[in-house]
Design an enzyme around this catalytic site. Structure first.
Site, PDB file in Angstrom:
ATOM      1  N   LYS A  90       0.813  -1.225   0.000  1.00 30.08           N
ATOM      2  CA  LYS A  90       0.000   0.000   0.000  1.00 30.08           C
ATOM      3  C   LYS A  90       0.850   1.282   0.000  1.00 30.08           C
ATOM      4  CE  LYS A  90      -4.112  -2.070   2.041  1.00 30.08           C
ATOM      5  NZ  LYS A  90      -5.129  -2.052   3.087  1.00 30.08           N
ATOM      6  N   ASP A 116     -10.047   2.537   2.069  1.00 28.10           N
ATOM      7  CA  ASP A 116     -10.118   1.962   3.425  1.00 28.10           C
ATOM      8  C   ASP A 116     -10.704   2.970   4.420  1.00 28.10           C
ATOM      9  OD1 ASP A 116      -9.074  -0.543   2.841  1.00 28.10           O
ATOM     10  OD2 ASP A 116      -7.009   0.018   3.330  1.00 28.10           O
TER      11      ASP A 116
HETATM   12  P1  NDP Z   1       0.932  -3.693   9.587  1.00 29.59           P
HETATM   13  O1  NDP Z   1       1.811  -4.877   9.431  1.00 29.59           O
HETATM   14  O2  NDP Z   1       1.251  -2.429   8.853  1.00 29.59           O
HETATM   15  O3  NDP Z   1       0.824  -3.326  11.163  1.00 29.59           O
HETATM   16  C1  NDP Z   1       0.619  -4.320  12.106  1.00 29.59           C
HETATM   17  C2  NDP Z   1       0.342  -3.688  13.464  1.00 29.59           C
HETATM   18  O4  NDP Z   1      -0.021  -4.728  14.363  1.00 29.59           O
HETATM   19  C3  NDP Z   1       1.532  -2.967  14.074  1.00 29.59           C
HETATM   20  O5  NDP Z   1       1.072  -1.832  14.765  1.00 29.59           O
HETATM   21  C4  NDP Z   1       2.099  -4.021  15.059  1.00 29.59           C
HETATM   22  O6  NDP Z   1       2.774  -3.471  16.152  1.00 29.59           O
HETATM   23  C5  NDP Z   1       0.805  -4.637  15.537  1.00 29.59           C
HETATM   24  N1  NDP Z   1       0.953  -5.989  16.097  1.00 29.59           N
HETATM   25  C6  NDP Z   1       1.231  -7.138  15.431  1.00 29.59           C
HETATM   26  N2  NDP Z   1       1.226  -8.195  16.268  1.00 29.59           N
HETATM   27  C7  NDP Z   1       0.946  -7.689  17.504  1.00 29.59           C
HETATM   28  C8  NDP Z   1       0.804  -8.276  18.792  1.00 29.59           C
HETATM   29  N3  NDP Z   1       0.945  -9.595  18.977  1.00 29.59           N
HETATM   30  N4  NDP Z   1       0.482  -7.486  19.834  1.00 29.59           N
HETATM   31  C9  NDP Z   1       0.309  -6.146  19.643  1.00 29.59           C
HETATM   32  N5  NDP Z   1       0.449  -5.529  18.454  1.00 29.59           N
HETATM   33  C10 NDP Z   1       0.753  -6.289  17.391  1.00 29.59           C
HETATM   34  O7  NDP Z   1      -0.540  -4.218   9.205  1.00 29.59           O
HETATM   35  P2  NDP Z   1      -1.814  -3.378   8.730  1.00 29.59           P
HETATM   36  O8  NDP Z   1      -1.866  -2.120   9.519  1.00 29.59           O
HETATM   37  O9  NDP Z   1      -1.836  -3.255   7.253  1.00 29.59           O
HETATM   38  O10 NDP Z   1      -3.011  -4.375   9.126  1.00 29.59           O
HETATM   39  C11 NDP Z   1      -3.353  -4.629  10.481  1.00 29.59           C
HETATM   40  C12 NDP Z   1      -4.571  -5.547  10.516  1.00 29.59           C
HETATM   41  O11 NDP Z   1      -5.706  -4.911   9.930  1.00 29.59           O
HETATM   42  C13 NDP Z   1      -4.370  -6.849   9.724  1.00 29.59           C
HETATM   43  O12 NDP Z   1      -4.853  -7.920  10.503  1.00 29.59           O
HETATM   44  C14 NDP Z   1      -5.235  -6.694   8.499  1.00 29.59           C
HETATM   45  O13 NDP Z   1      -5.767  -7.924   8.049  1.00 29.59           O
HETATM   46  C15 NDP Z   1      -6.353  -5.797   9.033  1.00 29.59           C
HETATM   47  N6  NDP Z   1      -6.969  -5.019   7.953  1.00 29.59           N
HETATM   48  C16 NDP Z   1      -8.321  -5.156   7.755  1.00 29.59           C
HETATM   49  C17 NDP Z   1      -8.950  -4.460   6.763  1.00 29.59           C
HETATM   50  C18 NDP Z   1     -10.423  -4.635   6.577  1.00 29.59           C
HETATM   51  O14 NDP Z   1     -10.942  -4.265   5.511  1.00 29.59           O
HETATM   52  N7  NDP Z   1     -11.123  -5.145   7.571  1.00 29.59           N
HETATM   53  C19 NDP Z   1      -8.221  -3.541   5.863  1.00 29.59           C
HETATM   54  C20 NDP Z   1      -6.809  -3.436   6.171  1.00 29.59           C
HETATM   55  C21 NDP Z   1      -6.216  -4.170   7.176  1.00 29.59           C
HETATM   56  P3  NDP Z   1       4.370  -3.167  16.113  1.00 29.59           P
HETATM   57  O15 NDP Z   1       4.521  -1.856  15.425  1.00 29.59           O
HETATM   58  O16 NDP Z   1       4.739  -3.152  17.539  1.00 29.59           O
HETATM   59  O17 NDP Z   1       5.008  -4.301  15.338  1.00 29.59           O
END
Ligand code: NDP
Length: 283
Positions: free
Chosen positions: A67, A103
């Site tokens: 993205k 989004d």
């Molecule tokens: P990114 O990889 O950009 O970000 C992931 C985030 O999750 C980071 O802030 C990371 O924290 C955090 N994280 C991951 N594992 C953990 C954990 N075990 N405990 C706490 N924090 C955690 O992903 P996206 O932002 O693109 O997507 C995030 C979620 O949103 C995904 O599951 C995706 O499927 C969902 N999504 C849903 C959409 C929809 O239409 N419903 C659209 C877009 C996304 P840190 O920075 O500390 O690593």
């Protein structure tokens, strides 16, 4: 009649519900079109996009991890893509790439649909996460008129980057809280959004103290696989409004479908049932 070609580019992409959703609408509206999943590695993105444009594709959706890179490749961008610095849709117009981010409005529509009148009276919203989905969540809350938005992420450095990137675009007061320290704000929180990937595919949801939220608060999880995450199950058991991630997926998809295929499709109960069935069958 010209057949419009489109797809979704990601790595991996086999898990994406987008082809199923867009085929549902193409069939429902008798539109001559195609929508395919395109597995593309990061280093191949720009050459594949150029080839798709040459092949006559109208545009493509982008999912993880493309993205931000797609936004960077664009010649022009809509306000949501500019504000979030991420694109989930590129349209190919002559020699230009046009970036869109559906989004943001997709989540705002899903929240409005679930919260009704309460969607406009959000005082404090808390967003967990600092990735692309969290950026969309902050912008959606701002679009609904939230007064304050608190951002909480496991890795504190990423929250500062997010606040710096978004503060010029939002009217709400943005502030950051520690992962273990935001509970002091819980009694004022009207909406909690999990925009982390925690809870995805059987992993543990964020361990947040929902019992500190006021009655009438809502909890939204952007993770939609499983549809009811452990976080949403706890919210439901506690009598809070729970909002799953499928609503956002369908609404962002409908906005993208309109830009690709020229008509706004219905986000219907039949579409939801179709996608829920796919999730139950493991896609
Ligand atoms: P990114 O990889 O950009 O970000 C992931 C985030 O999750 C980071 O802030 C990371 O924290 C955090 N994280 C991951 N594992 C953990 C954990 N075990 N405990 C706490 N924090 C955690 O992903 P996206 O932002 O693109 O997507 C995030 C979620 O949103 C995904 O599951 C995706 O499927 C969902 N999504 C849903 C959409 C929809 O239409 N419903 C659209 C877009 C996304 P840190 O920075 O500390 O690593």
């Amino acid at each position: 009649m010209t057949t419009v070609l489109a797809g979704v580019v990601g790595w991996p992409v086999s898990h994406s519900l987008s082809p199923r959703m867009h085929h549902f609408w193409l069939h429902e509206n008798a539109i001559a079109g195609g929508y395919v999943a395109l597995p593309v590695r990061q280093h191949d993105l720009s050459s594949v996009l150029a080839a798709l444009r040459e092949t006559g594709f109208k545009g493509v959706n982008l999912t993880l991890p493309h993205k931000e890179a797609a936004y960077a490749l664009a010649d022009i961008a809509d306000p949501s893509a500019s504000a979030s610095q991420a694109a989930n849709l590129l349209l190919f117009r002559d020699l230009q790439f046009e970036a869109h981010n559906t989004d943001v409005e997709g989540l705002a529509l899903s929240l409005r649909e679930s919260l009704g009148e309460k969607a406009t009276g959000i005082g404090l919203a808390v967003v967990l996460g600092a990735g692309g989905a969290a950026r969309a969540a902050v912008l959606a809350c701002d679009r609904l008129g939230a007064g304050q938005i608190c951002i909480v992420n496991r890795t504190a450095a990423r929250t500062d980057v997010l606040v710096r990137a978004l503060s010029a675009s939002v009217k709400a007061k943005l502030f950051v809280a520690q992962w273990n320290g935001w509970e002091t704000h819980a009694p004022q929180t009207r909406l909690l959004i999990n925009a982390t990937s925690a809870g995805l595919n059987g992993t543990a949801s964020p361990d947040v103290p929902l019992e500190l939220l006021p009655g009438g608060a809502a909890v939204c999880d952007l993770v939609y696989s499983p549809l009811e995450t452990p976080l949403l199950a706890r919210a439901r058991a506690q009598g809070l409004t729970s909002i799953d991630g499928l609503g956002m997926l369908m609404h962002q998809g409908a906005l993208a479908f309109e830009l690709l295929f020229g008509m706004r499709p219905n986000v219907s109960a039949a579409l939801r049932a179709h996608l829920e069935q796919a999730l139950r069958n493991g896609m």
